[in-house]
Write a protein that holds these residues in place. Structure first.
Motif, short mmCIF file in Angstrom:
data_model
loop_
_atom_site.label_atom_id
_atom_site.label_comp_id
_atom_site.label_asym_id
_atom_site.label_seq_id
_atom_site.Cartn_x
_atom_site.Cartn_y
_atom_site.Cartn_z
N THR A 90 0.86 -1.18 0.00
CA THR A 90 0.00 0.00 0.00
C THR A 90 0.90 1.23 0.00
OG1 THR A 90 -0.14 0.02 2.41
CG2 THR A 90 -1.91 -1.11 1.23
N VAL A 91 0.48 2.23 -0.74
CA VAL A 91 1.26 3.46 -0.86
C VAL A 91 0.36 4.63 -0.54
CG1 VAL A 91 2.57 4.91 -2.46
CG2 VAL A 91 2.76 2.43 -2.60
N ILE A 104 9.92 10.67 -8.86
CA ILE A 104 9.06 10.12 -7.80
C ILE A 104 7.60 10.45 -8.11
CG2 ILE A 104 8.41 10.36 -5.37
CD1 ILE A 104 11.45 10.75 -4.79
N VAL A 105 7.33 11.69 -8.50
CA VAL A 105 5.96 12.08 -8.84
C VAL A 105 5.46 11.26 -10.03
CG1 VAL A 105 4.52 13.97 -9.72
CG2 VAL A 105 6.14 14.40 -7.86
N ALA A 106 6.30 11.05 -11.03
CA ALA A 106 5.89 10.25 -12.18
C ALA A 106 5.57 8.81 -11.76
CB ALA A 106 6.99 10.25 -13.25
N ALA A 107 6.38 8.26 -10.87
CA ALA A 107 6.15 6.89 -10.40
C ALA A 107 4.85 6.78 -9.62
CB ALA A 107 7.32 6.42 -9.54
N ALA A 130 -2.54 5.39 -11.51
CA ALA A 130 -3.20 4.97 -12.75
C ALA A 130 -3.38 3.46 -12.79
CB ALA A 130 -2.40 5.45 -13.96
N ALA A 131 -2.37 2.71 -12.36
CA ALA A 131 -2.47 1.25 -12.33
C ALA A 131 -3.55 0.82 -11.35
CB ALA A 131 -1.13 0.63 -11.96
#
Length: 95
Positions: free
Chosen positions: A6-7, A73-76, A82-83
């Motif tokens: 979880t993030v 980091i923001v892109a990840a 999105a996933a």
């Protein structure tokens, strides 16, 4: 079902923002080195000027690298969101 990972994307984005600010501070600190003292002219003056410029360049590159890492980091975390959204959509469609 318990998720393996979880993030907290809000916290990750906040940390990336703080990291980006730190990168900007490092870069800004490298922009305006103090003016060299013009007198007396020491034997080491030229070497000091070269070292100052080298350190200024390194700090500038370091700051840019820190800022770039924050953007990655923001892109990840954006990809993670999105996933997550795609998976939730598939699960709703399957139900």
């Amino acid at each position: 079902m318990k998720p393996d990972l979880t993030v907290d994307t809000t916290e990750v984005r906040s940390a990336a923002s703080d990291l980006s600010a730190a990168g900007r501070l490092v870069s800004a600190g490298a922009m305006d080195p103090p003016d060299p003292v013009s007198a007396p002219r020491w034997a080491t003056s030229d070497a000091t000027a070269l070292a100052t410029e080298a350190i200024r360049r390194q700090l500038s590159e370091l700051g840019a690298g820190i800022t770039a890492t924050a953007h990655e980091i923001v892109a990840a975390v954006t990809d993670y969101d999105a996933a997550d959204d795609r998976a939730a959509f598939r699960m709703r469609a399957a139900a």
